[in-house]
Design an enzyme around this catalytic site. Structure first.
Site, PDB file in Angstrom:
ATOM      1  N   GLY A  78      -1.622   6.475  -2.383  1.00 13.94           N
ATOM      2  CA  GLY A  78      -2.826   6.383  -3.221  1.00 13.94           C
ATOM      3  C   GLY A  78      -3.883   5.522  -2.533  1.00 13.94           C
ATOM      4  O   GLY A  78      -5.047   5.921  -2.393  1.00 13.94           O
ATOM      5  N   HIS A  79      -3.461   4.329  -2.066  1.00 13.90           N
ATOM      6  CA  HIS A  79      -4.400   3.453  -1.344  1.00 13.90           C
ATOM      7  C   HIS A  79      -4.891   4.143  -0.073  1.00 13.90           C
ATOM      8  O   HIS A  79      -6.058   4.033   0.298  1.00 13.90           O
ATOM      9  CB  HIS A  79      -3.712   2.148  -0.932  1.00 13.90           C
ATOM     10  CG  HIS A  79      -3.228   1.324  -2.084  1.00 13.90           C
ATOM     11  ND1 HIS A  79      -1.904   1.147  -2.351  1.00 13.90           N
ATOM     12  CD2 HIS A  79      -3.903   0.605  -3.014  1.00 13.90           C
ATOM     13  CE1 HIS A  79      -1.757   0.365  -3.404  1.00 13.90           C
ATOM     14  NE2 HIS A  79      -2.959   0.019  -3.827  1.00 13.90           N
ATOM     15  N   ILE A  88      -2.993  10.078  -6.701  1.00 13.04           N
ATOM     16  CA  ILE A  88      -2.070  10.720  -5.756  1.00 13.04           C
ATOM     17  C   ILE A  88      -0.667  10.635  -6.366  1.00 13.04           C
ATOM     18  O   ILE A  88      -0.282   9.586  -6.900  1.00 13.04           O
ATOM     19  CB  ILE A  88      -2.100  10.010  -4.375  1.00 13.04           C
ATOM     20  CG1 ILE A  88      -3.530   9.956  -3.827  1.00 13.04           C
ATOM     21  CG2 ILE A  88      -1.155  10.693  -3.384  1.00 13.04           C
ATOM     22  CD1 ILE A  88      -4.155  11.296  -3.483  1.00 13.04           C
ATOM     23  N   ARG A 146       4.399  -0.415  -8.391  1.00 11.69           N
ATOM     24  CA  ARG A 146       5.438  -0.798  -9.367  1.00 11.69           C
ATOM     25  C   ARG A 146       6.577   0.222  -9.439  1.00 11.69           C
ATOM     26  O   ARG A 146       7.616  -0.079 -10.033  1.00 11.69           O
ATOM     27  CB  ARG A 146       4.821  -1.008 -10.751  1.00 11.69           C
ATOM     28  CG  ARG A 146       3.976  -2.261 -10.826  1.00 11.69           C
ATOM     29  CD  ARG A 146       3.591  -2.636 -12.253  1.00 11.69           C
ATOM     30  NE  ARG A 146       2.995  -3.958 -12.301  1.00 11.69           N
ATOM     31  CZ  ARG A 146       1.687  -4.197 -12.331  1.00 11.69           C
ATOM     32  NH1 ARG A 146       0.817  -3.216 -12.294  1.00 11.69           N
ATOM     33  NH2 ARG A 146       1.240  -5.445 -12.384  1.00 11.69           N
ATOM     34  N   SER A 166       2.547   4.348  -7.357  1.00 11.66           N
ATOM     35  CA  SER A 166       2.234   2.991  -7.816  1.00 11.66           C
ATOM     36  C   SER A 166       3.150   2.019  -7.094  1.00 11.66           C
ATOM     37  O   SER A 166       4.327   2.335  -6.839  1.00 11.66           O
ATOM     38  CB  SER A 166       2.494   2.890  -9.329  1.00 11.66           C
ATOM     39  OG  SER A 166       2.556   1.536  -9.720  1.00 11.66           O
ATOM     40  N   LEU A 204       0.818  -1.211   0.000  1.00 11.89           N
ATOM     41  CA  LEU A 204       0.000   0.000   0.000  1.00 11.89           C
ATOM     42  C   LEU A 204       0.855   1.266   0.000  1.00 11.89           C
ATOM     43  O   LEU A 204       1.919   1.297   0.606  1.00 11.89           O
ATOM     44  CB  LEU A 204      -0.922  -0.018   1.227  1.00 11.89           C
ATOM     45  CG  LEU A 204      -1.791  -1.285   1.341  1.00 11.89           C
ATOM     46  CD1 LEU A 204      -2.561  -1.283   2.652  1.00 11.89           C
ATOM     47  CD2 LEU A 204      -2.743  -1.413   0.165  1.00 11.89           C
ATOM     48  N   HIS A 205       0.368   2.276  -0.701  1.00 14.69           N
ATOM     49  CA  HIS A 205       1.049   3.575  -0.748  1.00 14.69           C
ATOM     50  C   HIS A 205       0.018   4.669  -0.492  1.00 14.69           C
ATOM     51  O   HIS A 205      -1.148   4.380  -0.198  1.00 14.69           O
ATOM     52  CB  HIS A 205       1.775   3.739  -2.088  1.00 14.69           C
ATOM     53  CG  HIS A 205       0.920   3.450  -3.283  1.00 14.69           C
ATOM     54  ND1 HIS A 205      -0.158   4.231  -3.637  1.00 14.69           N
ATOM     55  CD2 HIS A 205       0.958   2.451  -4.188  1.00 14.69           C
ATOM     56  CE1 HIS A 205      -0.719   3.745  -4.728  1.00 14.69           C
ATOM     57  NE2 HIS A 205      -0.069   2.645  -5.074  1.00 14.69           N
ATOM     58  N   GLY A 252      -9.024   3.751  -7.398  1.00 12.11           N
ATOM     59  CA  GLY A 252      -8.240   4.913  -7.831  1.00 12.11           C
ATOM     60  C   GLY A 252      -8.442   5.177  -9.316  1.00 12.11           C
ATOM     61  O   GLY A 252      -8.616   4.252 -10.109  1.00 12.11           O
TER      62      GLY A 252
END
Ligand code: PAF
Length: 280
Positions: A36-37, A176, A187, A185, A33-34, A147
């Site tokens: 964005g999550h 984000i 990735r 991401s 998770l980052h 997202g």
């Protein structure tokens, strides 16, 4: 916060919450998770009584030569992030729990998955639709949060929910970004230092396209050309696609009007990154 790998236990708990009149949110993720999550979880937290996050690296949405094995996983770190965001329940099943030995039921659709990411990842969206359908049955939530970075995925899930009458509201949340504009991401962790520096080209090319549109450009092919030219200046970048499509049906358009999705996928070295702008 509870972490459960069990479909039965998770479904039972969500049903109990619903029976008590509580609203329930689902945030489907593949983990690692980052920010964005986190933004999805925080929005879910604000708008619902209970928040369930699913963490499942779904083998069905990876092609044979894709990064399923290499996809980053770290449940300890993810649980800390969920705890901080006020999540109530993490659903973290094993592959065997989700896909029994004779699994053969798939969810798929025509048209929307054929272009953009679907063109270079032929089995991807069938895998996404199948797992998201399963998650919607396992976690009968009121709302699910996705997202907008995966804009085609969002359009497909919205259409799937509409076409198949899922009783759930789909909420799309803004991308984000890192300080330099790179979309967050999981990735991004694959990028070397040099690649990371060059990866900003995705956002920069979209910025240039938006400036042209704001200045009155309506010709989709000219907008595409602006993006391609900018990405062409970057030595490590190789374009997978640059497309301007109608956001509702993911079909190419010639003129910028209505709901528009400008979507790009670019290899930076061997890492394929996506980014987009949505004009509504
Ligand atoms: O966007 C993702 O992380 C995945 O595609 C999803 C929606 C969790 C399904 O596996």
């Amino acid at each position: 916060m509870i972490i459960s790998g069990s479909i039965e236990e998770t479904r039972k708990q969500v049903k109990e919450w619903k029976a008590q009149g509580l609203s329930v949110a689902l945030v489907p993720t593949m983990g690692y998770l980052h920010e964005g999550h986190k933004s999805l979880m925080e929005r879910a937290r604000k708008e619902n009584d209970k928040v369930v996050v699913s963490i499942f690296v779904n083998p069905m949405q990876f092609g044979p030569n894709e990064d399923y094995e290499a996809y980053p996983r770290d449940l300890d770190r993810d649980s800390g992030i969920c705890e901080d965001a006020g999540v109530d329940w993490i659903f973290h099943p094993e592959v065997e729990e989700m896909y029994g030995p004779d699994f053969s039921g798939y969810v798929d659709m025509h048209t929307l998955p054929e272009k953009l990411c679907g063109a270079s990842r032929p089995v991807h969206f069938r895998g996404v639709q199948t797992v998201v359908s399963k998650l919607f049955h396992i976690v009968p939530a009121d709302r699910a949060y996705f997202g907008q970075k995966d804009a085609q995925q969002l359009a497909i899930i919205r259409r799937m929910v509409m076409d198949l009458n899922f009783d759930i509201e789909i909420i799309g949340c803004p991308i984000i970004r890192e300080e330099d504009g790179l979309a967050k991401s999981s990735r991004n962790t694959y990028l070397s230092e040099d690649e990371r520096r060059q990866a900003v080209i995705l956002n920069q090319s979209l910025e240039e396209a938006m400036k042209a549109i704001e200045a009155g450009e309506k010709d989709a092919s000219k907008v595409k050309a602006i993006i391609e030219k900018k990405i062409g200046t970057c030595s490590l970048a190789k374009i997978d696609y640059v497309e301007v499509v109608n956001f509702d049906n993911i079909q190419p358009i010639e003129t910028i009007e209505g709901n528009v999705l400008i979507a790009i996928a670019v290899y930076i070295g061997t890492t394929r990154l996506i980014d987009n702008r949505i004009i509504m």
